[in-house]
Design an enzyme around this catalytic site. Structure first.
Site, PDB file in Angstrom:
ATOM      1  N   MET A  16      56.770  69.033  36.779  1.00 25.21           N
ATOM      2  CA  MET A  16      56.937  68.204  35.582  1.00 25.21           C
ATOM      3  C   MET A  16      56.774  66.762  36.031  1.00 25.21           C
ATOM      4  O   MET A  16      57.724  65.982  36.098  1.00 25.21           O
ATOM      5  CB  MET A  16      58.311  68.469  34.953  1.00 25.21           C
ATOM      6  CG  MET A  16      58.369  69.814  34.241  1.00 25.21           C
ATOM      7  SD  MET A  16      60.055  70.368  33.979  1.00 25.21           S
ATOM      8  CE  MET A  16      60.385  71.067  35.591  1.00 25.21           C
TER       9      MET A  16
ATOM     10  N   SER B  73      65.937  79.534  38.507  1.00 22.68           N
ATOM     11  CA  SER B  73      65.664  78.119  38.740  1.00 22.68           C
ATOM     12  C   SER B  73      66.782  77.483  39.547  1.00 22.68           C
ATOM     13  O   SER B  73      67.949  77.499  39.145  1.00 22.68           O
ATOM     14  CB  SER B  73      65.531  77.383  37.406  1.00 22.68           C
ATOM     15  OG  SER B  73      65.612  75.992  37.632  1.00 22.68           O
TER      16      SER B  73
ATOM     17  N   ASP C 168      60.454  79.534  29.993  1.00 24.52           N
ATOM     18  CA  ASP C 168      61.322  78.686  30.810  1.00 24.52           C
ATOM     19  C   ASP C 168      62.172  77.799  29.913  1.00 24.52           C
ATOM     20  O   ASP C 168      61.654  76.958  29.182  1.00 24.52           O
ATOM     21  CB  ASP C 168      60.445  77.837  31.746  1.00 24.52           C
ATOM     22  CG  ASP C 168      61.254  76.930  32.660  1.00 24.52           C
ATOM     23  OD1 ASP C 168      62.491  77.066  32.699  1.00 24.52           O
ATOM     24  OD2 ASP C 168      60.637  76.090  33.336  1.00 24.52           O
TER      25      ASP C 168
ATOM     26  N   MET D  40      57.258  76.467  27.663  1.00 21.93           N
ATOM     27  CA  MET D  40      58.602  75.896  27.682  1.00 21.93           C
ATOM     28  C   MET D  40      59.338  76.314  26.418  1.00 21.93           C
ATOM     29  O   MET D  40      58.814  76.172  25.305  1.00 21.93           O
ATOM     30  CB  MET D  40      58.542  74.362  27.736  1.00 21.93           C
ATOM     31  CG  MET D  40      58.077  73.765  29.051  1.00 21.93           C
ATOM     32  SD  MET D  40      59.025  74.236  30.515  1.00 21.93           S
ATOM     33  CE  MET D  40      60.694  73.793  30.055  1.00 21.93           C
TER      34      MET D  40
ATOM     35  N   MET E 283      60.599  67.165  39.156  1.00 25.82           N
ATOM     36  CA  MET E 283      60.609  66.184  38.058  1.00 25.82           C
ATOM     37  C   MET E 283      60.541  64.780  38.633  1.00 25.82           C
ATOM     38  O   MET E 283      61.219  64.473  39.618  1.00 25.82           O
ATOM     39  CB  MET E 283      61.894  66.331  37.241  1.00 25.82           C
ATOM     40  CG  MET E 283      62.139  67.727  36.702  1.00 25.82           C
ATOM     41  SD  MET E 283      63.550  67.720  35.583  1.00 25.82           S
ATOM     42  CE  MET E 283      63.768  69.483  35.316  1.00 25.82           C
TER      43      MET E 283
ATOM     44  N   HIS F 285      57.193  74.372  39.604  1.00 21.23           N
ATOM     45  CA  HIS F 285      56.921  73.905  38.236  1.00 21.23           C
ATOM     46  C   HIS F 285      56.892  72.380  38.270  1.00 21.23           C
ATOM     47  O   HIS F 285      57.948  71.750  38.366  1.00 21.23           O
ATOM     48  CB  HIS F 285      58.029  74.452  37.321  1.00 21.23           C
ATOM     49  CG  HIS F 285      57.936  73.992  35.910  1.00 21.23           C
ATOM     50  ND1 HIS F 285      58.979  74.108  35.017  1.00 21.23           N
ATOM     51  CD2 HIS F 285      56.929  73.404  35.207  1.00 21.23           C
ATOM     52  CE1 HIS F 285      58.620  73.625  33.842  1.00 21.23           C
ATOM     53  NE2 HIS F 285      57.383  73.177  33.931  1.00 21.23           N
TER      54      HIS F 285
ATOM     55  N   HIS G 240      62.258  79.591  41.343  1.00 24.34           N
ATOM     56  CA  HIS G 240      61.629  78.583  40.490  1.00 24.34           C
ATOM     57  C   HIS G 240      62.123  77.199  40.910  1.00 24.34           C
ATOM     58  O   HIS G 240      63.331  76.943  40.919  1.00 24.34           O
ATOM     59  CB  HIS G 240      61.993  78.876  39.033  1.00 24.34           C
ATOM     60  CG  HIS G 240      61.315  78.010  38.036  1.00 24.34           C
ATOM     61  ND1 HIS G 240      60.039  78.263  37.562  1.00 24.34           N
ATOM     62  CD2 HIS G 240      61.730  76.894  37.391  1.00 24.34           C
ATOM     63  CE1 HIS G 240      59.711  77.350  36.669  1.00 24.34           C
ATOM     64  NE2 HIS G 240      60.722  76.492  36.539  1.00 24.34           N
TER      65      HIS G 240
ATOM     66  N   ASP H 278      61.935  73.246  40.146  1.00 25.43           N
ATOM     67  CA  ASP H 278      61.585  72.257  39.128  1.00 25.43           C
ATOM     68  C   ASP H 278      61.400  70.882  39.764  1.00 25.43           C
ATOM     69  O   ASP H 278      62.371  70.247  40.168  1.00 25.43           O
ATOM     70  CB  ASP H 278      62.682  72.206  38.063  1.00 25.43           C
ATOM     71  CG  ASP H 278      62.680  73.449  37.188  1.00 25.43           C
ATOM     72  OD1 ASP H 278      61.630  73.730  36.588  1.00 25.43           O
ATOM     73  OD2 ASP H 278      63.718  74.143  37.126  1.00 25.43           O
TER      74      ASP H 278
END
Ligand code: DX5
Ligand code: ZN
Length: 225
Positions: free
Chosen positions: A67, A8, A174, A136, A36, A65, A32, A34
């Site tokens: 979020m 990540s 994760d 998660m 957000m 990913h 990966h 993230d």
């Protein structure tokens, strides 16, 4: 499937993302990413423009990913941009089947993510719509948190559900995945391992990936899923 490692970049240097991704290009399987939005999670990272920029510089496929609060609106665009895997959260999606199908139609692997307290059993009938389940193992939002052992029985149940249906669904963990926890995850049936701090916080990220992979392979062989 042989275990895969997806470092990540949340723990990478955000001012040098292309360089940090290149550092792991010969040893990791995925990058990966993230995403957000400061609404679904209490943190803000990056979005589509940065992913589009990163795609031009990464030799590894991007594992995005999301979020974010409105994945139905945004997820297909990540796939259309060229991300090879796009994961939406079950807690956020209002039309998960439509969105998962749109991700696949755009040529990416479709992932469904669930938070530590969200049961996976309710999504059994959706397994045919997904290429990866993301469980998660910390509350989403930040890197470097402590692994939640309480999620391990769910990893095991998810692997049993997937096996019971004989589907080629990958099972990703994760959060807090490290040399201390990766074996437990692999034994429980995970086969894709996200690691932020354990890779980018290490003196030698390449060596860290190699060691994590070796541990995962050994534990997987023992578990015999
Ligand atoms: C947390 C993110 C993770 C995070 C993992 O919400 O989804 O991908 O980067 O970081 P570590 O491996 O440091 O727990
Ligand atoms: Zn993540």
């Amino acid at each position: 499937m042989a275990p895969q490692i997806s470092p990540s970049i949340l723990s990478a240097d955000f001012a040098r993302l292309a360089e940090d991704v290149e550092r792991i290009a010969d040893s990791a399987d995925w990058v990966h990413v993230d995403v957000m939005d400061n609404h679904f999670v209490p943190n803000l990272t990056l979005g589509l423009p940065v992913v589009q920029a990163l795609l031009k510089h990464s030799r590894l496929p991007l594992d995005c990913h999301l979020m974010i609060e409105d994945p139905d609106r945004w997820a297909p665009e990540y796939a259309e941009a060229g991300a090879k895997s796009v994961t939406i959260h079950a807690e956020a999606a209002k039309a998960p089947i439509r969105t998962l199908r749109a991700i696949r139609a755009a040529g990416a692997r479709a992932g469904l993510g669930v938070n530590p307290a969200t049961p996976v059993d309710g999504f059994e009938d959706l397994l045919g719509e997904v290429d990866m389940l993301l469980l998660m193992t910390v509350e989403p939002g930040f890197g470097g948190q402590k692994f939640l052992d309480v999620v391990l029985p769910k990893v095991r149940r998810a692997r049993e559900l997937i096996k019971g249906r004989d589907l080629p669904v990958w099972l990703q963990v994760d959060g807090g995945v490290s040399a201390e926890t990766i074996e437990r995850c692999a034994e429980a049936g995970a086969d894709v391992f996200v690691a932020g701090n354990a890779v980018y916080g290490a003196d030698d990220p390449v060596e860290a990936i190699r060691n994590l992979r070796a541990q995962a392979e050994e534990a997987t062989a023992k578990a015999n899923w």
